[in-house]
Enzyme design. Structure first.
Site, PDB file in Angstrom:
ATOM      1  N   ARG A   1      37.791  37.520  48.356  1.00 50.50           N
ATOM      2  CA  ARG A   1      38.373  36.250  47.909  1.00 50.50           C
ATOM      3  C   ARG A   1      39.734  36.058  48.554  1.00 50.50           C
ATOM      4  O   ARG A   1      40.544  36.996  48.575  1.00 50.50           O
ATOM      5  CB  ARG A   1      38.595  36.238  46.392  1.00 50.50           C
ATOM      6  CG  ARG A   1      37.394  36.278  45.470  1.00 50.50           C
ATOM      7  CD  ARG A   1      36.390  35.144  45.591  1.00 50.50           C
ATOM      8  NE  ARG A   1      36.860  33.811  45.944  1.00 50.50           N
ATOM      9  CZ  ARG A   1      37.395  32.920  45.115  1.00 50.50           C
ATOM     10  NH1 ARG A   1      37.530  33.187  43.835  1.00 50.50           N
ATOM     11  NH2 ARG A   1      37.773  31.736  45.530  1.00 50.50           N
TER      12      ARG A   1
ATOM     13  N   TYR B   1      41.014  40.089  46.993  1.00 47.92           N
ATOM     14  CA  TYR B   1      40.201  41.177  46.439  1.00 47.92           C
ATOM     15  C   TYR B   1      38.740  41.050  46.879  1.00 47.92           C
ATOM     16  O   TYR B   1      38.263  39.957  47.166  1.00 47.92           O
ATOM     17  CB  TYR B   1      40.324  41.248  44.913  1.00 47.92           C
ATOM     18  CG  TYR B   1      39.902  40.012  44.134  1.00 47.92           C
ATOM     19  CD1 TYR B   1      38.561  39.783  43.819  1.00 47.92           C
ATOM     20  CD2 TYR B   1      40.848  39.097  43.689  1.00 47.92           C
ATOM     21  CE1 TYR B   1      38.190  38.670  43.085  1.00 47.92           C
ATOM     22  CE2 TYR B   1      40.478  37.979  42.957  1.00 47.92           C
ATOM     23  CZ  TYR B   1      39.143  37.773  42.661  1.00 47.92           C
ATOM     24  OH  TYR B   1      38.782  36.670  41.936  1.00 47.92           O
TER      25      TYR B   1
ATOM     26  N   HIS C   1      44.382  33.677  45.347  1.00 49.75           N
ATOM     27  CA  HIS C   1      44.219  32.419  44.601  1.00 49.75           C
ATOM     28  C   HIS C   1      44.754  32.560  43.193  1.00 49.75           C
ATOM     29  O   HIS C   1      44.815  33.656  42.639  1.00 49.75           O
ATOM     30  CB  HIS C   1      42.746  32.003  44.544  1.00 49.75           C
ATOM     31  CG  HIS C   1      41.877  33.003  43.840  1.00 49.75           C
ATOM     32  ND1 HIS C   1      41.361  34.104  44.473  1.00 49.75           N
ATOM     33  CD2 HIS C   1      41.454  33.086  42.552  1.00 49.75           C
ATOM     34  CE1 HIS C   1      40.653  34.812  43.619  1.00 49.75           C
ATOM     35  NE2 HIS C   1      40.693  34.231  42.437  1.00 49.75           N
TER      36      HIS C   1
HETATM   37 FE   LIG Z   1      39.828  35.134  40.736  1.00 52.04          FE
END
Ligand SMILES: [Fe+3]
Lengths: 242, 195
Positions: A157, A147, A160
């Site tokens: 990112r 995202y 995760h």
């Molecule tokens: Fe996160």
């Protein structure tokens, strides 16, 4: 009672520094004064203990724990599993492992998350479990999506899962994030790269674990977590000591 | 070169991020998923000792409230015993001594109810652990009480800068309520510990 055995000191050089300028939010949230080093006392050697009574039987099944009966979340079905160990390479049984994550599209079920990817009505995005006598845990979930976030103008990112772990002591308390082998966003992420030690980043990257897949059902990743180890006391039976 | 030692290395910490509440305090954040939310009742119904409330705010280096913080609490009971096998003694049925608190999203003000702990290796104190977006490794601190004698506490006395010790003293107000603000950075920065 004698002085309790201490935990090995935390090696701060493998953790991200408080002030990591490329992760901009840390700039005003990082203490500037040095931490005061404390010898472990009973306050740090103890810590909350959790058991199976504290959690529900399906709390570790994110395919199931929020879905309408008969339905399941969209996304790549994964088994996330591994062991909680200490620095002496001994398993940590009865550790509480809690996770939270975005859905397959990269969206969290949180009112502050306004990313345009859709919410998945069948995915809550959090789970918890307790390690068994071998320190083993597993979750069933979907692989989270990458995202975007406002840091630099165009940061993403890597996929995760957030992990929170309670061992046996307050001194072992840890929150971290687990990444996925082969993700090209890992070397680009300012949060990951705030960790100065490349091996420590490798240690945060779950390995594809084909042997643990469920054929025709779920792919698997292995993620071990290492908590701080503890000294043997002088009078401890060395057979059980490190 | 010498032989390799057999130790593993601790897993590196990463920030709890902006959505820590959905993982660790979903109900408090308005998301009902678990039947039993951990850390919501610190002392339990049978705890001895004075019932107290602690409230405060966490501020960043600009003085702004940190509205997405999560604080964990670990404390002994009124006799100074922790609910843990290595603490010498038994605690009351239902006493956990563990809590989690998040602030009101609009104001950043948080509050939790507990009992005042007894003395443990020094003056009575709560152990606090602070995580949030932008905090890369959770911050350990301690809360002491303004109406206790803290002068001989070994941890407070370890702090070389006497003027900084005051950052760890919660101020008693009316109705057994204490105020404890945490400053992450700058003037009056709270003392944090490497435990
Ligand atoms: Fe996160």
């Amino acid at each position: 009672m004698g002085k309790p055995a201490e935990y090995y000191q935390r090696d701060r050089r493998l953790h991200p520094p408080a002030h990591a300028p490329h992760y901009k939010t840390s700039v005003t949230r990082s203490p500037q004064k040095a931490l005061i080093s404390l010898e472990n006392s009973i306050s740090e050697i103890t810590g909350p203990r959790f058991g199976h009574n504290d959690i529900g039987a399906n709390d570790n099944d994110l395919l199931f724990n929020f879905a309408t009966p008969g339905e399941s979340p969209i996304g790549e079905r994964i088994i996330m599993h591994g062991r909680v160990l200490d620095e002496n390479a001994r398993p940590v049984p009865n550790a509480l492992v809690e996770i939270w994550q975005a859905n397959a599209g990269g969206r969290y079920r949180h009112k502050k998350d306004t990313y345009l990817a859709p919410m998945d009505p069948n995915f809550g995005g959090c789970g918890r479990t307790i390690t068994d006598e071998n320190g083993y845990y597993f979750f069933r979930t979907v692989k989270p999506g990458a995202y975007p976030w406002r840091n630099w103008v165009n940061d993403w990112r890597p996929a995760h899962i957030h992990f929170s772990i309670f061992g046996t002591a307050w001194a072992q308390r840890l929150i971290t994030q687990c990444y996925f082998e082969g993700d090209p966003l890992i070397p680009k992420c300012p949060i990951v790269q705030s960790i100065p030690d490349p091996e420590a980043i490798e240690q945060l990257t779950a390995a594809l674990d084909l042997n643990a897949t469920i054929p025709l059902d779920s792919i698997a990743y292995k993620f071990d977590v290492v908590l701080r180890g503890r000294r043997s006391t002088l009078f401890e039976n060395r057979m059980e000591g490190n | 070169m010498a032989q390799k030692l057999d130790y593993l290395r601790e897993t590196a910490s990463q920030t709890a991020g902006p959505y820590v509440h959905i993982g660790l305090a979903p109900g408090a954040a308005g998301f009902e998923i678990f039947d039993n939310e951990l850390g919501q009742d610190i002392a339990g119904p049978n705890a001895k000792g004075e019932r107290i409330r602690v409230e405060g705010i966490v501020r960043d280096g600009t003085g702004s409230p940190v509205k997405d913080v999560l604080i964990e609490i670990w404390q002994a009971n009124a006799d100074g015993i922790y609910a843990h096998p290595e603490s010498a003694g038994e605690v009351e049925e239902g006493f956990r001594g563990f809590g989690r608190v998040i602030p009101a999203f609009e104001t950043g003000i948080w509050a939790f109810d507990t009992i005042k702990p007894g003395a443990v290796d020094g003056a009575p104190h709560l152990n606090l652990w602070v995580v949030a977006r932008g905090i890369n490794v959770g911050l350990n601190t301690r809360l002491y009480f303004s109406d206790e004698d803290n002068s001989a506490d070994p941890v407070l006395n370890l702090i070389e800068w006497e003027n900084r010790r005051a950052t760890l003293i919660a101020q008693r107000g009316d109705d057994a309520t204490y105020r404890f603000d945490i400053t992450l950075q700058g003037d009056n920065e709270t003392v944090f510990f490497d435990v």
